[in-house]
Design a protein around this motif. Sequence first.
Motif, PDB file in Angstrom:
ATOM      1  N   MET A 638      -7.931 -30.488  39.933  1.00 42.70           N
ATOM      2  CA  MET A 638      -8.766 -31.676  39.775  1.00 42.70           C
ATOM      3  C   MET A 638      -9.906 -31.749  40.785  1.00 42.70           C
ATOM      4  N   GLY A 639     -10.002 -30.750  41.643  1.00 41.68           N
ATOM      5  CA  GLY A 639     -11.053 -30.796  42.660  1.00 41.68           C
ATOM      6  C   GLY A 639     -10.732 -31.768  43.779  1.00 41.68           C
ATOM      7  N   LEU A 640      -9.482 -32.179  43.836  1.00 43.43           N
ATOM      8  CA  LEU A 640      -9.085 -33.148  44.844  1.00 43.43           C
ATOM      9  C   LEU A 640      -7.609 -32.914  45.114  1.00 43.43           C
ATOM     10  N   ASN A 641      -7.217 -32.965  46.361  1.00 39.44           N
ATOM     11  CA  ASN A 641      -5.828 -32.705  46.713  1.00 39.44           C
ATOM     12  C   ASN A 641      -5.052 -34.003  46.797  1.00 39.44           C
ATOM     13  N   ARG A 642      -4.098 -34.161  45.922  1.00 41.47           N
ATOM     14  CA  ARG A 642      -3.224 -35.328  46.014  1.00 41.47           C
ATOM     15  C   ARG A 642      -1.788 -34.863  45.851  1.00 41.47           C
ATOM     16  N   PRO A 643      -1.264 -34.206  46.910  1.00 44.46           N
ATOM     17  CA  PRO A 643       0.109 -33.723  46.797  1.00 44.46           C
ATOM     18  C   PRO A 643       1.080 -34.891  46.759  1.00 44.46           C
ATOM     19  N   GLY A 644       2.081 -34.776  45.936  1.00 42.24           N
ATOM     20  CA  GLY A 644       3.087 -35.840  45.855  1.00 42.24           C
ATOM     21  C   GLY A 644       2.605 -36.968  44.973  1.00 42.24           C
ATOM     22  N   ASN A 645       3.485 -37.439  44.105  1.00 36.25           N
ATOM     23  CA  ASN A 645       3.074 -38.524  43.212  1.00 36.25           C
ATOM     24  C   ASN A 645       3.311 -39.873  43.886  1.00 36.25           C
ATOM     25  N   GLU A 646       2.803 -40.899  43.250  1.00 29.89           N
ATOM     26  CA  GLU A 646       2.822 -42.213  43.896  1.00 29.89           C
ATOM     27  C   GLU A 646       2.798 -43.309  42.841  1.00 29.89           C
ATOM     28  N   PHE A 647       3.534 -44.348  43.086  1.00 26.38           N
ATOM     29  CA  PHE A 647       3.517 -45.492  42.167  1.00 26.38           C
ATOM     30  C   PHE A 647       3.403 -46.770  42.996  1.00 26.38           C
ATOM     31  N   ASN A 648       2.406 -47.555  42.685  1.00 27.75           N
ATOM     32  CA  ASN A 648       2.196 -48.821  43.388  1.00 27.75           C
ATOM     33  C   ASN A 648       2.433 -49.964  42.423  1.00 27.75           C
ATOM     34  N   ASP A 649       3.138 -50.928  42.873  1.00 26.68           N
ATOM     35  CA  ASP A 649       3.419 -52.085  42.027  1.00 26.68           C
ATOM     36  C   ASP A 649       3.007 -53.335  42.812  1.00 26.68           C
ATOM     37  N   THR A 650       2.034 -54.039  42.297  1.00 30.42           N
ATOM     38  CA  THR A 650       1.525 -55.232  42.975  1.00 30.42           C
ATOM     39  C   THR A 650       1.732 -56.434  42.078  1.00 30.42           C
ATOM     40  N   THR A 688       0.661 -66.308  46.052  1.00 30.51           N
ATOM     41  CA  THR A 688       1.285 -65.282  46.876  1.00 30.51           C
ATOM     42  C   THR A 688       1.156 -63.933  46.180  1.00 30.51           C
ATOM     43  N   THR A 689       1.123 -62.886  46.977  1.00 31.41           N
ATOM     44  CA  THR A 689       1.134 -61.547  46.399  1.00 31.41           C
ATOM     45  C   THR A 689       2.149 -60.688  47.139  1.00 31.41           C
ATOM     46  N   LEU A 690       2.617 -59.685  46.438  1.00 31.06           N
ATOM     47  CA  LEU A 690       3.565 -58.761  47.027  1.00 31.06           C
ATOM     48  C   LEU A 690       3.303 -57.393  46.428  1.00 31.06           C
ATOM     49  N   SER A 691       3.225 -56.387  47.261  1.00 27.73           N
ATOM     50  CA  SER A 691       3.028 -55.056  46.703  1.00 27.73           C
ATOM     51  C   SER A 691       3.977 -54.061  47.346  1.00 27.73           C
ATOM     52  N   VAL A 692       4.394 -53.125  46.550  1.00 29.71           N
ATOM     53  CA  VAL A 692       5.337 -52.107  47.005  1.00 29.71           C
ATOM     54  C   VAL A 692       4.849 -50.760  46.499  1.00 29.71           C
ATOM     55  N   ARG A 693       4.998 -49.760  47.323  1.00 28.21           N
ATOM     56  CA  ARG A 693       4.640 -48.429  46.883  1.00 28.21           C
ATOM     57  C   ARG A 693       5.841 -47.508  46.963  1.00 28.21           C
ATOM     58  N   GLY A 694       5.982 -46.718  45.922  1.00 29.73           N
ATOM     59  CA  GLY A 694       6.981 -45.654  45.972  1.00 29.73           C
ATOM     60  C   GLY A 694       6.256 -44.337  45.862  1.00 29.73           C
ATOM     61  N   SER A 695       6.821 -43.292  46.444  1.00 31.49           N
ATOM     62  CA  SER A 695       6.151 -42.003  46.336  1.00 31.49           C
ATOM     63  C   SER A 695       7.181 -40.905  46.242  1.00 31.49           C
ATOM     64  N   ASN A 709      11.954 -47.987  44.060  1.00 31.52           N
ATOM     65  CA  ASN A 709      12.790 -47.375  45.095  1.00 31.52           C
ATOM     66  C   ASN A 709      13.405 -46.051  44.658  1.00 31.52           C
ATOM     67  N   ASN A 710      13.070 -45.583  43.453  1.00 26.70           N
ATOM     68  CA  ASN A 710      13.436 -44.217  43.087  1.00 26.70           C
ATOM     69  C   ASN A 710      12.602 -43.192  43.844  1.00 26.70           C
ATOM     70  N   GLY A 711      11.494 -43.656  44.438  1.00 24.88           N
ATOM     71  CA  GLY A 711      10.651 -42.730  45.198  1.00 24.88           C
ATOM     72  C   GLY A 711      11.338 -42.327  46.488  1.00 24.88           C
ATOM     73  N   ARG A 712      11.139 -41.074  46.857  1.00 23.46           N
ATOM     74  CA  ARG A 712      11.817 -40.586  48.057  1.00 23.46           C
ATOM     75  C   ARG A 712      10.969 -40.775  49.312  1.00 23.46           C
ATOM     76  N   ASP A 714       8.118 -42.762  51.986  1.00 21.55           N
ATOM     77  CA  ASP A 714       8.143 -44.045  52.682  1.00 21.55           C
ATOM     78  C   ASP A 714       7.669 -45.160  51.756  1.00 21.55           C
ATOM     79  N   PRO A 715       8.367 -46.268  51.721  1.00 24.78           N
ATOM     80  CA  PRO A 715       7.820 -47.397  50.972  1.00 24.78           C
ATOM     81  C   PRO A 715       6.720 -48.056  51.794  1.00 24.78           C
ATOM     82  N   ASN A 716       5.835 -48.669  51.143  1.00 18.79           N
ATOM     83  CA  ASN A 716       4.764 -49.384  51.833  1.00 18.79           C
ATOM     84  C   ASN A 716       4.747 -50.790  51.282  1.00 18.79           C
ATOM     85  N   LEU A 717       4.919 -51.743  52.140  1.00 15.07           N
ATOM     86  CA  LEU A 717       4.977 -53.126  51.694  1.00 15.07           C
ATOM     87  C   LEU A 717       3.680 -53.829  52.019  1.00 15.07           C
TER      88      LEU A 717
END
Lengths: 1199, 513
Positions: A638-650, A688-695, A709-712, A714-717
Amino acid sequence: MAALKNACSSANHSRQKSKFFLYLNLNNIMKKNILRQLIMMSKKVFYVFVFQLIFCTVLLANSGNAQRKNIEQIRVDLSEENSSLLSIFNKIERQSGFEFTYNSSKVNLNQRVSVFSDKQSVYKVLQDVSQSTGLRFIQVNDNIHVKERLTPAEADVSIAIKERVSVAGIVNDSNGEPLPGVTIIVKGSTEGTVTDLDGKYQINAETTDVLIFSFIGFTSQEILVGNQTTIDIILNEDATNLEEIIVIGYGEKSRKLMTESIGTVSSAEINKLPIASADQALQGRIAGVQVTSVDGTPGSPVSVRVRGVGTVGNTQPLFVVDGVPVGNNSSGITNPLSTINPADIESISVLKDASASAVYGVRAANGVVLITTKRGKKGKPTVNLDSYYGVQNITRIPEYMNTNQWLGLTQDAYNAGNAQNGLVPTDAAYQVLHPDLREGSPIRNRNNQLQWRDQALNLNAPIQNHNVSVSGGGDNFNYFVSGGFFGQEATVQKYDLKRYNFRANSDFRVNKRLKLGQTFTVSHQEILRGVNGGGDGFLLQSALTAPPFFNVFEDPSDPIPNNRYGYDGNNDLGGLTIANQVGINQIVDNNDRLTRMLGSVYAELEIFKGLTYRSVFSMDFTTNRDDQWRPEYLVGEMGLNRPGNEFNDTRGEGYTQVFTNTLNYFKEFGKHSIDVLAGMEYQKNRSTTLSVRGSDFISSSRDFFQVVNNGRGDPNLGGGAGQFAFLGYLGRVSYNFDDKYLLTGTIRRDGTSTFSPEDNRRWGTFPSFSGAYRISQEEFFPRSGIISEMKIRGSWGQLGNSNTAAYPHIFRVSTTPDYGSGNTTIQAPVPINFVNRNVRWETVETIDFGVDLGLFNNKVDLLVTYYNRTTKDFLYSLPLPNSTGFGSTPVNLGRVSNKGIEIELGYSKTFSNGIQLSLNGNFTTVQNRLEELAPGIEEFTSDANYRTAVGQPIGYFFGYKTDGIYQTQAEIDAIFTGGFVDRNSPQNPRPGDVKFLDINGPGADGQQFSGEPDGVIDFNDRTYLGKTIPSYFYGLNIGLNYKAFDLSMLWQGVGDVQIFNQVRQDNLNLEGGGRNMLAEGLNRWTGPGTSNDVPRAINGDPNQNFRFSDKFVEDAGFVRLRNIQIGYTVPKSVLSKLEGFSSGRIYLAASNLLTITNYSGMDPEVLTFGSNSNQIGAGTDRGNMPQPRIFQMGIQLQF
Amino acid sequence: MKTKILSILLILSFGIGFGCEDKLDLPPLGELNSETFYKTVEDFEAASLGPYSTLLNFYFDQNGQGHYNGIEYPSDDTRHGGQGVNNNNDFIWLPNNGDFAWLYSQSYKGIMRANVILNEVPNADMVDLEKARFEAEAKFIRAYFYFLLANNWGNPPLIAELTTTLEDAQVGNSQPGEVLNLVEADLIFAKANLPRSWTGTDVGRATAGAAQALLGKVYLYREKYTQAAVELNAVIASGTYTLLDNFGDNFRESLENNRESLFEIQFTRGDFNTWLPADFGLEGNQNVGHAGTGRAIVFRAACFLGICAPGANGQGYGRMHATKSLQKEFEKGDPRIISTIYRQGDPYFGSKFDSLWSITGSTPSKYLLDYISYGQPNAGSNNERVIRLADVYLMAAEAELLGNNNLTKAAEYVNIVRKRADPTGAILAPRSAAISPDAMLKFIMHERRVELAFEGHRYADLVRWHTAGIIDIPKDIDFGNPGNQNWNETYLLKPYPQREIDLVQILSQNPGY
C-alpha cells in the motif's frame, strides 16, 4: 365581487383571533393550510361554519334545495270567505311551503278576498286572487312575489323559475388533497355554497352560469357550467398571497400583520429537492439567507448565513424543531437537521431581524430557523407514498500530467535547481532523475493518470429516498405517522450513507379547555466508508495527484511477494513512496452510526377565555458509535507501513432537555387587539464519549474483532464529557389596531453556564421593538391603483450570542499530557486555557426597515428591506502570541457591521389558456465590515492566509500581489538594486520567477504599515486579495403548470466572492519529482516571452513562487441551475380505475445541471473542509468533493 | 376535577421554572481547575512534570520537527536525506519556517507551564522544603527553554510570570543579556534546591548536578569562562557522575539515566500514538499523543537513487546523513566511530551497511546501534541525553583554557574523555599540555565534534565560537553547497516566526530576515 371577498377575508382573520384559533396557532399549524387543518382538527370545525355563516351569510342562502316544485304542482285546500289577503297568504304559505314577498306599502294586505279551493293548484288559486285584487304573482324559486298589475298585458300569474342543473364535484389542492371550506358562488349572484370536509360540494346553477371557486391562499378560478354536472377543480396556491400564516417564535402570525422580517419555505418546495438535510432546502429561496454546501459528500454539513457574518466564531443560526431548540449545526455527523426527514417538514421559517428572533435571545444572534413538522388532519386515514431514485456524477475534473509531461517538468526543475545552487554532479545535493525514470526504463511507458482517477470515482452513484406517511384524525385527536429511508453514495468510492427516519406526531383534546400532544422522532444514520473522512474529496485529490507512472494494482507479470490485497504500494518507485489511497480506502472500514431520538410532550390549558398556558418538555437523545477497522498492510502493498491490525470503537451519548412554559393572553376590544406572551425556558445539555482500541487480532473477521478485547495489543482508552445550560425568561406584547397599526415589543433575559457568574457576566437582556403600518387599509388609499396592498415596517432590537469555548473564566487543568519518569508513563497535568474572566455576551443590534407591496390586485408581491446588523463586543478566539504559551483565547472585542438590502419579488398568473406561471425571486446584498477592534489591537491574523482587520470584511485573504513573470535578468537587475531585497527569496529572483510587488513597509510608531513601498519585499507587502463573504446572492424559482404537467426551476447564484484555490497552489508548484501536477503547468515559463502567468519549473522553489499570492485567489461567483423538474399528475379518470388511489404524480428532475462560473477548480460552491460554522478560513478549496450533478426520477402517490 | 388538578400542576410547573438559576452553575467535566488543583504535594508531584512533558514535543514525529530539523540540520555534521536543496540545511531560512516556529512555540509553552508552577507554589499547602524543590524543578526547565530561545533567537521576549491579561501578552524583544540573566538566576536557585539524585519513578527529574552543569554551560556560552570553570569543575568534583566504561553504552536504551548522565529527556513508549506530539488533542481532552522519539526513522539508512537499505520505506526513513567532513573528523581508528556512524560494511540490523544507501555514504548510528526498534510506529523510547559527563569535561576543558589559561587542566579533561574512548591510548594518544592555547582549543573543538556528534551541540558551538571570534564560519566551516554559498551572519540567529511578528507589534525581527 371584490367587496365580497374582502368581507370574507376579514371575517377569516377575525376568526383567527378567536380562542380556539389560539390553540391552533400554538400547535404550529402552518401557513396556507391553516383553514384546512382547522376544519379537520376537532368539532370546533362547526364553529368555523358558524362564523362563516355569520360573516358570509349571503353566500349560503340557497344550498341543498334540489327538489323544488312549482306552483302548478302544489295543491292547497282553502275555504275563505272575506278573509284578509294576509291570512290567505299565510294559509297558502303554510300548506305549500312557498313564501310571499311583497312591499306592504304597495300591496293592501287587509283587503277582503274570498277563495275556495278543493285540491286546486296554487297557480289556480292565485289566478282567482288576481282576478279579485288586480295583483299579479310571480314565482321565483320558493318565493312568490306579489306585485301590482299595471297593464292587462302582464300575466296574472307567472313562473320565473329558470332551467337549473345540479352540479357537484370535489375541490383539491395541487397536491391532490381535498380542500374543505372552499367558497363556490354563482357569478353575479349571491348564491353559493362551500365544500365539505372531503372537499365535496353540490350546487344548482343554470347552464349559462359561471361558478367562482375561491379559497384564502389560493388563486380563484371561474368555470362556465355548460352541460357539466360534475366539475372537479384543482385550486393552486396563490404564491403572492398576503394571507399566509407564518410560524414565528412561540406562535404564528398572518403574513400581512407581520412587523418582522421572516422568510419561509413550504413543504411543497422542500419535497421537490434531492436533499439529505432540511437546511439545504433553504438554498436560493429566501432573501438574506445564504446557504453553502461544504462539499458534495453525502450528509456533509451546510453553512447557513443569515444576513452576512456577524461574528468570527460560530455563525450558524439556531435551529428550532417544533419549538425545541436543537442547536447550531456545525458538523455533518452531528447536524441536528440531518436526522429530520425533509418529507416530514411542513414548513421552515427563517427569523431574520431582531424583532422576530428576540424571543430566542440566547442564541439568536445569527438568526433562527424554525422547522415545523406535519400533523394529522381530521378524516379517514390518508396514506402518502413518495419515492425517488437518482444517479450522481462529478461534472468537472481538472486535467493532470501524463508520464512524459511529468518527466519533462521534473528534468526542467532539477536542471534549474542545480544551476541556480551551483551544484555539480559530485555534490551530494546535485539532482538527477531516479534510475527508474531514466531513458529506457519500462516505467516511462506507464501512463496511469486516468486509471487513478477512474478507480477513485464511483460513476452514477445512486441516491434514493422513500417515504410513507399515514395521517388522519377524529373529533378529538389527530395523528401523523411516517417512516422514511434515504440512501446516498458518494461520487467517489466507498462512501455509503443510509438513513432511516420514523415519526409520530399527535394531538389530543381532553376537554374544552385542555389539550395535550406529542412529537416523537427516531432516526438512525449509518455511513460506511473507507479512509474518507467527511472531506472525501481528498481521496479523489490524492488519486489525481498520484505520480502517473505509479500502478494502482499489482502488475500480474511481476507480483509483489506476499501481497494480500492486489494493490501496488509502488515502494520506492522513482525515488517515491506514496500511500496508495485508492487501495487503502478499499481495505479500511469506517462505520459511523448515529441514532437520535427527539421527543416532546405538551399540555395546553385555557385558563379563561383568552388566557392560555402551555408547557412543553422535550428530550433530545443521541447516541453514536463510530468504529474503525484497519487491517495490516505493508509498504510493498500500500505504500505505507501499518504492521498489525487495529480496531477502534468510539461511542458517545448525549442529551438535551428543554423545558418551556408560556402564558399567552389574547384580547380584542373594538378595533384594538393585544396578544401577550410570557414564558421561561430551561435547557441543559450533557454528553459523554468513550473510546477503546484493540490491536493485533488473530482474525480479521468483523464478527471476531468487534469484540475489542480480543485484540492482543495494548488497549487504548479515551473519554470525555461536557455539559452546558441556558435559562431564559421571555416576554412579548403585540398590539393591533384595526389591522392597520401593528406594534410588537419583545424582551428576553438569558443566562448561560458558559460565562463567569462574577459581575453578572452570565446574564444578558435583549430587547426589541417593531412596528408596521398598513397604509392600504386607510380610507384614503386608492382602491383602484396598481398598489393593492402596502405596508411599511421597521424594527430595532438586540440579540445575544454566547457561542464560544466554554468556561473561558476558569483556569482549567487537563490531566494529559504524560511524561516518562523512571521509565513509567505518568500524568503531567497542565493548564490548557488562557484565562479570560471578562468574557461576556456578544450583542447584535439590528435595524431593519422595509416596505411590503401587493401590486395588481396582489398578483405581484414585492418586499424590499434594508437591514443593518452591528455586532458589538463580538466573541473572537483571539490568536495569542506563542510567547504566552497558549494559542488563542476567547475575547469580546470590536464591532462588526453587516448592511444590505433584501428584495423579494413574487408573481403569479393564470393565463386564459390554462397555463399557470409563478415566479419567485430574491436578491440580497451584504456589506460586511470590521468597524473596530479593541484598543491596542489594530490588525491580526489567525491563519497565515486569512486576516481580520478594521475596515475590511471578516476573514479576508491576505497575501502578496504579483505582476506577471520576470522575463529577463535585466528586468530583475533594474529592480533589485540599491539594497532592494525580497526577504522570502534570499537568492533573489531569476528569469521565470514570479514578480512579487513591493507595495508597503513598516509604519512609524502606532502605525502598522507605511503604505509606501520601502525597497523590501516582506510580510509588510501582504495585502487584501479577496473576501469570502459574497457581496450579493440571489435565487429565482420559476413554476409553470399546464393541465397535468408542471415544470419548476430553481436558479441560485452568488457574486463578488473569492476562493483560495489551494489545489492549484499545491499542484502547480512546479518543483518536479513528486506528486502529479496540473496540466496547467505545461504552460510554464521556459524562456523570455513564453509565459507571463505560470512561472518556471525549479526544484526547491527558491523564489517562493508559490507563496500565498493573488495567483491563487480566484473569483468564485456563480449562477447555478440548482434544480429543474418536470412532473405529470395522473388524471383522475385514470386513477379512478385504480381503486384506492386518490392522486398520483411522476416527475423527472435534475440538480446542478448547469453552473456558470469563472472558477477553475471543481466547484465554486466550496467551503474549507470542517469550517462550515466559522467564517475565518471559510474559503479554501482543498479539493473537496464537488456538488454532484443528479438526475432523478420520482413518484408521489396518495390513497 | 381532573382538569383542575392538571391546571394546578401546570401552573406549579411554571413556578418551578423560575427557581433554576443556580442550575447554570455547571463545572467543566473531566478536568481539574485552579480551585481543585495545585493544593497538595501530590498535586505538585504530578503538575511539576507538566513543564518536562513539553520537551517531548520537540521529537515527536518522523520528521523530527523542531529539534532535528531546527537544531541538527544546520550543522556541518549532517546533511538532509533528499537530493536538492533543504531549507534548514542550506540556510534558506524564512520567517514562515514551521520547524523554527515549532521550537519557538513549544519552548514558550514549557516556560508557561513552569511559570504556572512558580505562581501556584507559594499558595500551596506544603512545607517550605517541598515548595523550594518544586520551584527549583520549574526553574530548571524554564532555564532550559530560555537558554534554547536565547541561543537561537538572540533577544526573545522575556516572560517570567504567567501571562493573565491580553495587554501582558504583548511582549517585545528583551534587552541583551536579560534572558540569560534570568537563566543564570534560575539555575543558581535550582542548583541550591534540587536533590543530587532521585529514586524510583522520580528518576529523570532535574538534579542539582544537572542545574550546575547547565549553569556552567550558560557561563561558557556567555564567555564567562572562569565562572563556567567553577561550576563545571564542581560537577566533576562532586563525584556523583563518572564516565561509563564504554562510550557506546551511553546510547543504549537499557542504560538510560546512567552514572554518566546528568539530564535526559524521558521517553516512554505509552499506549498512545507516538507519532503525535505529547500535547496533541489536549483541548478536546482526547487521550492521544504520547511522543516517543522519531530518531529511529530520522537516523536510519533508507534509499538513495533507488538502492534501498533493508526495511527502508522509500525516502520516508533515513533523513539524516553524516557529512563527509564529519566522517573525516574522526582520527583513524577512533573506536567511537562505530557508535556514531555507519560506514560501508558495518553490521547493520542483520546485514552489512552499504554506503550506496546514503547520499553521503554514511548515516548516524548513535542511539541506533543494537536498538530494538518498535514495529509500529517506528518511533522509539530511547531517552535523549541532554547533558552527560563527557560534555561537562569538554566544556570544563574549554573554560579552563579560555578562562584560566590552564592548559594542563584542559589537557587533563580532554584526555579523560579520550581515554574512555580508547583505554589503551594506542589509537587516541593523550593530548600534550605543552602546546599553544590555539592548538589546545582546536583539540577541544575536535573532541567535542566527534564525542558529541548528533547530540544537538554542533551548530550552537559553531555560532558561539564564531561570535567569540574563535572561528570564522565562512572560512573554517564546510557546510557543502549550497550551504556554503548561502551562509552569512544572519544565520547566527533564527528568524522570529511570522505569526509572532504579526501578533506582537513591538517584536522586531532579527536582522537580515
